[in-house]
Design a protein around this motif. Structure first.
Motif, mmCIF file in Angstrom:
data_model
loop_
_atom_site.group_PDB
_atom_site.id
_atom_site.type_symbol
_atom_site.label_atom_id
_atom_site.label_comp_id
_atom_site.label_asym_id
_atom_site.label_seq_id
_atom_site.Cartn_x
_atom_site.Cartn_y
_atom_site.Cartn_z
ATOM 1 N N UNK A 48 30.285 -5.685 -147.356
ATOM 2 C CA UNK A 48 29.883 -4.460 -146.652
ATOM 3 C C UNK A 48 28.397 -4.178 -146.860
ATOM 4 N N UNK A 49 27.647 -5.252 -146.845
ATOM 5 C CA UNK A 49 26.200 -5.189 -147.049
ATOM 6 C C UNK A 49 25.504 -4.496 -145.877
ATOM 7 N N UNK A 50 24.703 -3.476 -146.191
ATOM 8 C CA UNK A 50 23.973 -2.739 -145.161
ATOM 9 C C UNK A 50 22.561 -3.298 -144.921
ATOM 10 N N UNK A 51 22.291 -4.489 -145.461
ATOM 11 C CA UNK A 51 20.955 -5.069 -145.347
ATOM 12 C C UNK A 51 20.985 -6.500 -144.808
ATOM 13 N N UNK A 52 22.102 -6.868 -144.185
ATOM 14 C CA UNK A 52 22.231 -8.202 -143.594
ATOM 15 C C UNK A 52 22.275 -8.120 -142.081
ATOM 16 N N UNK A 53 22.439 -9.242 -141.394
ATOM 17 C CA UNK A 53 22.445 -9.255 -139.926
ATOM 18 C C UNK A 53 23.686 -8.586 -139.355
ATOM 19 N N UNK A 54 23.541 -8.052 -138.163
ATOM 20 C CA UNK A 54 24.672 -7.456 -137.462
ATOM 21 C C UNK A 54 25.676 -8.555 -137.118
ATOM 22 N N UNK A 55 26.881 -8.441 -137.648
ATOM 23 C CA UNK A 55 27.939 -9.417 -137.383
ATOM 24 C C UNK A 55 29.089 -8.803 -136.602
ATOM 25 N N UNK A 56 28.914 -7.536 -136.165
ATOM 26 C CA UNK A 56 29.980 -6.841 -135.453
ATOM 27 C C UNK A 56 29.559 -6.370 -134.062
ATOM 28 N N UNK A 57 28.248 -6.453 -133.767
ATOM 29 C CA UNK A 57 27.779 -6.155 -132.431
ATOM 30 C C UNK A 57 27.518 -4.705 -132.125
ATOM 31 N N UNK A 58 27.284 -3.873 -133.140
ATOM 32 C CA UNK A 58 27.119 -2.437 -132.886
ATOM 33 C C UNK A 58 25.805 -1.878 -133.424
ATOM 34 N N UNK A 59 24.884 -2.724 -133.877
ATOM 35 C CA UNK A 59 23.625 -2.234 -134.417
ATOM 36 C C UNK A 59 22.405 -2.674 -133.602
ATOM 37 N N UNK A 60 22.617 -3.278 -132.451
ATOM 38 C CA UNK A 60 21.492 -3.684 -131.638
ATOM 39 C C UNK A 60 21.022 -2.621 -130.666
ATOM 40 N N UNK A 61 21.736 -1.516 -130.571
ATOM 41 C CA UNK A 61 21.358 -0.467 -129.642
ATOM 42 C C UNK A 61 21.993 -0.654 -128.281
ATOM 43 N N UNK A 62 21.593 0.188 -127.339
ATOM 44 C CA UNK A 62 22.190 0.162 -126.007
ATOM 45 C C UNK A 62 21.675 -0.990 -125.156
ATOM 46 N N UNK A 63 20.463 -1.436 -125.410
ATOM 47 C CA UNK A 63 19.834 -2.472 -124.583
ATOM 48 C C UNK A 63 20.077 -3.866 -125.140
#
Length: 248
Positions: free
Chosen positions: A117-132
């Motif tokens: 549950x690392x908050x400093x790694x790459x997005x692996x769930x697809x919900x932190x890249x924003x709307x665009x």
């Protein structure tokens, strides 16, 4: 009675980060700001950091993130537990990794993929890249899956008879619950897998309940956060062992 065997291995799953020059200091890359074109394709390939707010682009790598595998076998049952320095994993992706692992090793009965549950790694769930921007990179997820399989294979090759030494303790004041009702579990469980032939320790496992988010949401470096330092200390004490952090 059946002998307990175990093997452990760690393989890095650090993404390639194309940093950029943040000329206006707004922590985002504008179109006219230079970037490190690592793959030479002329495009800025963002790595979006998971946890906290969306559209937090990685600027570099502070320390590697890992897939740390522990394979345990007793009689005709073999299981693998892999802890990855990620925020989480979608269920279908976990099932795909499991299917690949079971196909690669018919003797493997089950693969459990766990995230720190690392908050400093790459997005692996697809919900932190924003709307665009898409937050998750499918190519990275495929590559990381191959690395997870490699970690399991290496751990399986190291299977040897072991005895397990376990201990429990508690932390004081290191965890915090920001929401009511306040619920905290400060118990620490430690497991040491010692080879019975006297050649040393195969793995050191620490199980604790705390999100790896110590560095906060403003920093822009890929890192395993506090598990990096915990494992560094464990492996420093017993260099031949593989350190593993399991999230509680």
């Amino acid at each position: 009675r059946p002998v307990l065997r175990a093997g452990a291995a760690a393989v890095a799953v650090t993404p390639v980060v194309e940093g950029f020059e943040d000329l206006d200091g707004d922590r985002t890359r504008d179109k006219d700001e230079p970037f490190d074109d690592v793959d030479g394709d002329g495009e800025w390939d963002a790595v979006w950091i998971a946890g906290f707010g969306a559209e937090r682009a990685a600027q570099g790598v502070h320390d590697d993130i890992w897939a740390r595998a522990l394979v345990i076998e007793r009689a005709d049952v073999r299981i693998a537990v892999v802890a990855v320095d990620w925020v989480g994993l979608q269920h279908d992706q976990a099932l795909a990794y499991r299917k690949t692992a079971l196909q690669a090793d018919p003797a493997l009965d089950h693969l459990l993929v766990s995230c720190t549950h690392n908050h400093e790694g790459p997005d692996t769930m697809g919900i932190w890249g924003g709307l665009v921007h898409p937050g998750v990179d499918p190519a990275y997820m495929q590559w990381a899956g191959e690395r997870i399989q490699q970690a399991v294979a290496q751990a399986t090759e190291r299977l040897a008879p072991v005895r397990v030494v376990a201990g429990r303790g508690r932390t004081e004041g290191l965890t915090h619950d920001s929401r009511l009702p306040e619920v905290k579990d400060e118990q620490v469980l430690a497991l040491r897998f010692d080879r019975t032939d006297g050649t040393g320790t195969e793995a050191l496992v620490v199980h604790w309940s705390n999100h790896p988010e110590v560095l906060g949401g403003s920093q822009q470096q890929i890192t395993a956060d506090f598990p990096h330092y915990l494992i560094e200390r464990l492996e420093g004490e017993i260099p031949e062992a593989v350190g593993i952090y399991w999230q509680g």
